[in-house]
Scaffold this motif. Structure first.
Motif, PDB file in Angstrom:
ATOM      1  N   MET A   1      -9.597  -7.310   5.573  1.00  0.00           N
ATOM      2  CA  MET A   1      -9.183  -6.208   6.441  1.00  0.00           C
ATOM      3  C   MET A   1     -10.300  -5.895   7.415  1.00  0.00           C
ATOM      4  O   MET A   1     -11.387  -5.477   7.008  1.00  0.00           O
ATOM      5  CB  MET A   1      -8.850  -4.968   5.590  1.00  0.00           C
TER       6      MET A   1
ATOM      7  N   LEU B   1     -10.716  -1.592  10.574  1.00  0.00           N
ATOM      8  CA  LEU B   1      -9.975  -0.612   9.792  1.00  0.00           C
ATOM      9  C   LEU B   1      -9.862   0.721  10.511  1.00  0.00           C
ATOM     10  O   LEU B   1     -10.780   1.143  11.237  1.00  0.00           O
ATOM     11  CB  LEU B   1     -10.636  -0.419   8.425  1.00  0.00           C
ATOM     12  N   LYS B   2      -8.709   1.358  10.291  1.00  0.00           N
ATOM     13  CA  LYS B   2      -8.405   2.632  10.920  1.00  0.00           C
ATOM     14  C   LYS B   2      -8.157   3.684   9.835  1.00  0.00           C
ATOM     15  O   LYS B   2      -7.786   3.332   8.710  1.00  0.00           O
ATOM     16  CB  LYS B   2      -7.149   2.505  11.778  1.00  0.00           C
TER      17      LYS B   2
ATOM     18  N   TYR C   1      -3.982   0.324  -2.462  1.00  0.00           N
ATOM     19  CA  TYR C   1      -3.456  -1.012  -2.215  1.00  0.00           C
ATOM     20  C   TYR C   1      -3.135  -1.677  -3.551  1.00  0.00           C
ATOM     21  O   TYR C   1      -3.954  -1.678  -4.479  1.00  0.00           O
ATOM     22  CB  TYR C   1      -4.465  -1.848  -1.436  1.00  0.00           C
TER      23      TYR C   1
ATOM     24  N   VAL D   1       2.340  -4.885   3.065  1.00  0.00           N
ATOM     25  CA  VAL D   1       1.293  -5.117   4.059  1.00  0.00           C
ATOM     26  C   VAL D   1       1.263  -6.579   4.476  1.00  0.00           C
ATOM     27  O   VAL D   1       1.258  -6.900   5.669  1.00  0.00           O
ATOM     28  CB  VAL D   1      -0.081  -4.704   3.500  1.00  0.00           C
TER      29      VAL D   1
ATOM     30  N   SER E   1       1.837  -3.102  11.688  1.00  0.00           N
ATOM     31  CA  SER E   1       0.696  -2.199  11.799  1.00  0.00           C
ATOM     32  C   SER E   1      -0.637  -2.872  11.480  1.00  0.00           C
ATOM     33  O   SER E   1      -1.700  -2.322  11.814  1.00  0.00           O
ATOM     34  CB  SER E   1       0.891  -0.989  10.874  1.00  0.00           C
ATOM     35  N   VAL E   2      -0.610  -4.040  10.856  1.00  0.00           N
ATOM     36  CA  VAL E   2      -1.864  -4.693  10.471  1.00  0.00           C
ATOM     37  C   VAL E   2      -2.037  -6.057  11.121  1.00  0.00           C
ATOM     38  O   VAL E   2      -3.079  -6.707  10.924  1.00  0.00           O
ATOM     39  CB  VAL E   2      -1.976  -4.836   8.931  1.00  0.00           C
TER      40      VAL E   2
ATOM     41  N   ASP F   1      -5.621   5.380   9.428  1.00  0.00           N
ATOM     42  CA  ASP F   1      -4.245   5.198   8.952  1.00  0.00           C
ATOM     43  C   ASP F   1      -4.119   4.110   7.888  1.00  0.00           C
ATOM     44  O   ASP F   1      -3.068   3.993   7.251  1.00  0.00           O
ATOM     45  CB  ASP F   1      -3.317   4.849  10.127  1.00  0.00           C
ATOM     46  N   ASP F   2      -5.151   3.313   7.717  1.00  0.00           N
ATOM     47  CA  ASP F   2      -5.126   2.288   6.665  1.00  0.00           C
ATOM     48  C   ASP F   2      -5.496   2.856   5.303  1.00  0.00           C
ATOM     49  O   ASP F   2      -5.414   2.152   4.288  1.00  0.00           O
ATOM     50  CB  ASP F   2      -6.095   1.155   7.013  1.00  0.00           C
TER      51      ASP F   2
ATOM     52  N   ARG G   1       0.837  -1.196   0.000  1.00  0.00           N
ATOM     53  CA  ARG G   1       0.000   0.000   0.000  1.00  0.00           C
ATOM     54  C   ARG G   1       0.872   1.245   0.000  1.00  0.00           C
ATOM     55  O   ARG G   1       2.009   1.226   0.458  1.00  0.00           O
ATOM     56  CB  ARG G   1      -0.951   0.023   1.200  1.00  0.00           C
TER      57      ARG G   1
ATOM     58  N   PHE H   1      -5.616  -7.840   9.784  1.00  0.00           N
ATOM     59  CA  PHE H   1      -5.691  -8.240   8.382  1.00  0.00           C
ATOM     60  C   PHE H   1      -5.328  -9.715   8.253  1.00  0.00           C
ATOM     61  O   PHE H   1      -4.492 -10.228   8.996  1.00  0.00           O
ATOM     62  CB  PHE H   1      -4.715  -7.434   7.532  1.00  0.00           C
TER      63      PHE H   1
END
Length: 120
Positions: A83, A86-87, A94, A48, A63-64, A89-90, A38, A68
């Motif tokens: 996913m 989800l935030k 992708y 990711v 971070s995932v 920041d995501d 991403r 995920f």
């Protein structure tokens, strides 16, 4: 030539879920790995998740992790990225990446990218 078709991006509220898919077609002898990268606005592209053909092992960016899940349908040459939670920041574009072998040579193929936006 390897062709990748991605789908599944979109907009979702924080805490929501999306599933991305990427299907590989074309000419290759085997697939070594299938990955999702991403790129967020103003940031470098980051890996990711990846799933390897050898044993099906997978890895995730810190971070995932635990949010995920990468999986693969070997018969369909398709990789998925589920996913959850989800935030904002995501939010990113992708990209699917597939490493294949053709005539003993390794090749890289990239998808066209799919936008994921997480916002309230």
């Amino acid at each position: 030539q390897v062709y990748l078709v991605e789908s599944g991006g979109g907009s979702v509220q924080p805490g929501g879920s999306l599933r991305l898919s990427c299907t590989a077609s074309g000419f290759f002898d085997s697939i070594l790995s299938m990955s999702w990268y991403r790129r967020a606005p103003g940031k470098e592209r980051e890996l990711v998740a990846r799933i390897d053909s050898n044993g099906g092992s997978s890895m995730y960016a810190d971070s995932v992790k635990d949010r995920f899940t990468i999986s693969r349908d070997y018969d369909k040459n398709t990789v998925y990225l589920q996913m959850n939670s989800l935030k904002p920041d995501d939010t990113a574009v992708y990209y699917c990446n597939v490493k294949v072998v053709l005539n003993w040579l390794q090749e890289d193929a990239w998808g066209q990218g799919t936008q994921v936006t997480v916002s309230s």
